[in-house]
Design a protein around this motif. Structure first.
Motif, mmCIF file in Angstrom:
data_model
loop_
_atom_site.group_PDB
_atom_site.id
_atom_site.type_symbol
_atom_site.label_atom_id
_atom_site.label_comp_id
_atom_site.label_asym_id
_atom_site.label_seq_id
_atom_site.Cartn_x
_atom_site.Cartn_y
_atom_site.Cartn_z
ATOM 1 N N ILE A 91 -3.585 -3.199 -1.242
ATOM 2 C CA ILE A 91 -2.165 -2.867 -1.355
ATOM 3 C C ILE A 91 -2.024 -1.350 -1.280
ATOM 4 O O ILE A 91 -2.599 -0.629 -2.095
ATOM 5 C CB ILE A 91 -1.599 -3.390 -2.699
ATOM 6 C CG1 ILE A 91 -1.649 -4.930 -2.719
ATOM 7 C CG2 ILE A 91 -0.182 -2.883 -2.945
ATOM 8 C CD1 ILE A 91 -1.481 -5.538 -4.100
ATOM 9 N N LYS A 92 -1.275 -0.870 -0.271
ATOM 10 C CA LYS A 92 -1.117 0.576 -0.065
ATOM 11 C C LYS A 92 0.236 1.088 -0.552
ATOM 12 O O LYS A 92 0.383 2.260 -0.864
ATOM 13 C CB LYS A 92 -1.240 0.911 1.435
ATOM 14 C CG LYS A 92 -2.562 0.515 2.056
ATOM 15 C CD LYS A 92 -3.524 1.669 2.065
ATOM 16 C CE LYS A 92 -4.743 1.384 2.910
ATOM 17 N NZ LYS A 92 -5.771 2.427 2.755
ATOM 18 N N GLU A 93 1.230 0.191 -0.569
ATOM 19 C CA GLU A 93 2.595 0.602 -0.947
ATOM 20 C C GLU A 93 3.228 -0.465 -1.836
ATOM 21 O O GLU A 93 2.883 -1.640 -1.739
ATOM 22 C CB GLU A 93 3.479 0.755 0.306
ATOM 23 C CG GLU A 93 3.029 1.809 1.292
ATOM 24 C CD GLU A 93 3.725 1.634 2.642
ATOM 25 O OE1 GLU A 93 4.801 0.993 2.696
ATOM 26 O OE2 GLU A 93 3.178 2.132 3.646
ATOM 27 N N SER B 183 3.375 -0.513 -7.664
ATOM 28 C CA SER B 183 2.630 -1.617 -7.033
ATOM 29 C C SER B 183 2.005 -2.514 -8.090
ATOM 30 O O SER B 183 2.006 -3.741 -7.963
ATOM 31 C CB SER B 183 1.521 -1.070 -6.119
ATOM 32 O OG SER B 183 2.068 -0.453 -4.984
ATOM 33 N N GLU B 184 1.462 -1.899 -9.146
ATOM 34 C CA GLU B 184 0.806 -2.669 -10.205
ATOM 35 C C GLU B 184 1.790 -3.572 -10.941
ATOM 36 O O GLU B 184 1.444 -4.709 -11.294
ATOM 37 C CB GLU B 184 0.096 -1.714 -11.166
ATOM 38 C CG GLU B 184 -1.164 -1.126 -10.539
ATOM 39 C CD GLU B 184 -1.720 0.121 -11.214
ATOM 40 O OE1 GLU B 184 -2.817 0.552 -10.834
ATOM 41 O OE2 GLU B 184 -1.038 0.678 -12.121
ATOM 42 N N PRO C 244 7.490 -5.255 -2.085
ATOM 43 C CA PRO C 244 7.498 -6.575 -2.738
ATOM 44 C C PRO C 244 7.070 -7.721 -1.818
ATOM 45 O O PRO C 244 6.288 -8.583 -2.232
ATOM 46 C CB PRO C 244 8.955 -6.750 -3.190
ATOM 47 C CG PRO C 244 9.489 -5.353 -3.289
ATOM 48 C CD PRO C 244 8.782 -4.556 -2.239
ATOM 49 N N ALA C 245 7.555 -7.696 -0.558
ATOM 50 C CA ALA C 245 7.214 -8.787 0.364
ATOM 51 C C ALA C 245 5.722 -8.774 0.679
ATOM 52 O O ALA C 245 5.065 -9.826 0.710
ATOM 53 C CB ALA C 245 8.026 -8.657 1.654
ATOM 54 N N PRO D 181 -6.960 -8.296 -5.320
ATOM 55 C CA PRO D 181 -5.912 -7.563 -4.603
ATOM 56 C C PRO D 181 -5.954 -6.088 -5.056
ATOM 57 O O PRO D 181 -5.328 -5.718 -6.030
ATOM 58 C CB PRO D 181 -4.627 -8.263 -5.055
ATOM 59 C CG PRO D 181 -4.982 -8.912 -6.378
ATOM 60 C CD PRO D 181 -6.458 -8.879 -6.566
ATOM 61 N N GLU D 182 -6.737 -5.286 -4.347
ATOM 62 C CA GLU D 182 -6.959 -3.882 -4.736
ATOM 63 C C GLU D 182 -5.710 -3.045 -4.463
ATOM 64 O O GLU D 182 -5.161 -3.097 -3.367
ATOM 65 C CB GLU D 182 -8.143 -3.323 -3.938
ATOM 66 C CG GLU D 182 -8.360 -1.832 -4.119
ATOM 67 C CD GLU D 182 -9.497 -1.275 -3.267
ATOM 68 O OE1 GLU D 182 -9.543 -0.048 -3.093
ATOM 69 O OE2 GLU D 182 -10.327 -2.064 -2.769
ATOM 70 N N VAL D 183 -5.283 -2.286 -5.473
ATOM 71 C CA VAL D 183 -4.229 -1.292 -5.240
ATOM 72 C C VAL D 183 -4.928 0.027 -4.924
ATOM 73 O O VAL D 183 -5.757 0.509 -5.711
ATOM 74 C CB VAL D 183 -3.303 -1.128 -6.472
ATOM 75 C CG1 VAL D 183 -2.272 -0.032 -6.222
ATOM 76 C CG2 VAL D 183 -2.600 -2.448 -6.795
ATOM 77 N N ASP D 184 -4.623 0.605 -3.773
ATOM 78 C CA ASP D 184 -5.250 1.862 -3.350
ATOM 79 C C ASP D 184 -5.023 2.935 -4.415
ATOM 80 O O ASP D 184 -3.880 3.197 -4.801
ATOM 81 C CB ASP D 184 -4.628 2.300 -2.016
ATOM 82 C CG ASP D 184 -5.348 3.472 -1.382
ATOM 83 O OD1 ASP D 184 -5.824 4.361 -2.114
ATOM 84 O OD2 ASP D 184 -5.433 3.503 -0.144
#
Length: 295
Positions: free
Chosen positions: A144-146, A189-190, A149-150, A177-180
């Motif tokens: 996940i880079k941004e 994002s989290e 929501p979608a 699901p890694e958040v950058d």
């Protein structure tokens, strides 16, 4: 499912070692280990060299079940042997360390601020082989880079859909699901991620067990409530590009969150080191990561 292994992962003190760099990331992992690309002539030789590196780590006295609960393997490592035993059997029978398998085939292109997993053809066949090889669980990664929501909804839906398929085969999926860590809106994002994970957990069948592998959250103890969910065996944290010292420092602020580090675990290990140098450095890394994991 091996209940001894399940209890060890659920309640044991320690962390999970990620030894699963694969395909495209293997040359880079070898370069960090001090092995240049001209040292091997083809893919088979490359995988032989990387197996030698992983064997050296696994056989090291520093790689000890007192500190390490589990290890995540790449498919090629699962199919190879250490001292005449399949790697997973060696890990469990000789070391008391629970074996996991990375099953994803890498990331799709960026869309809606995220990278979904590429399709995983032949997954059921791979899972059957993993079960035959005495693998306990699996791991698969999206990014996940941004704070879209979608996009985040799609990532979590895909992870859980495949996770259910894995659970049906008797294995415990690690949903990652890694958040950058460099994302400009990591905290937002989290929040979105946690909501989507909660929704998916609440829809799982009563007996389904999963693990979560998440970036160390911006807000300490942010995932504590997810740890209480009966479906969640354990939540582990990735190092995500932080140095080992940074990752350990951030991890120590999160009660109950344990490490599942890859680059941060092997940091500083090189092929040219004597066994004494190699084992001393690995021992220090293992102990430092362990200390951060038991806070």
């Amino acid at each position: 499912m091996n209940t001894t292994q399940l209890n060890r992962i659920r309640t044991g003190k320690g962390f999970i070692a990620a030894l699963d760099q694969s395909g495209g990331s293997t040359p880079n992992a070898l370069l960090q280990y001090g092995v240049k690309e001209d040292s091997y002539a083809n893919e088979e030789e490359m995988y032989q060299v990387v197996h030698e590196m992983r064997t050296r780590i696994i056989k090291s006295p520093a790689f000890d079940s007192q500190y390490i609960l589990g290890a995540i393997l790449f498919e090629n490592t699962m199919d190879r042997s250490i001292d005449g035993q399949h790697t997973a059997d060696y890990l469990w029978e000789k070391k008391g360390i629970v074996p996991f398998l990375k099953v994803d085939k890498g990331l799709a292109d960026l869309e809606d601020g995220v990278q979904l997993m590429k399709p995983i053809p032949g997954l059921n066949d791979l899972l059957k082989r993993a079960a035959e090889r005495n693998i306990f669980g699996t791991k698969m990664r999206s990014v996940i880079k941004e704070a879209n929501p979608a996009g985040i909804k799609k990532v979590v839906e895909q992870q859980f859909a495949i996770g259910k398929q894995i659970a049906e085969m008797g294995l415990v999926p690690i949903i990652e699901p890694e958040v950058d860590i460099n994302s400009a809106d990591k905290e937002a994002s989290e929040k979105l991620l946690k909501d989507e994970i909660s929704a998916q957990l609440s829809a799982l069948g009563e007996d389904v067990k999963v693990m979560l592998k998440l970036s160390i959250p911006t807000e300490s103890n942010f995932y504590s409530d997810l740890m209480e969910d009966p479906h969640v065996v354990r939540i582990v944290a990735l190092s995500g590009g932080y140095t080992q010292a940074e990752a350990n420092e951030k991890l120590a602020h999160n009660h109950g969150l344990i490490a599942s580090f890859s680059r941060a675990l092997s940091q500083g290990l090189i092929a040219a080191q004597t066994d004494e140098e190699f084992n001393t450095l690995l021992s220090k890394s293992v102990q430092d990561i362990y200390e951060a994991s038991i806070t």
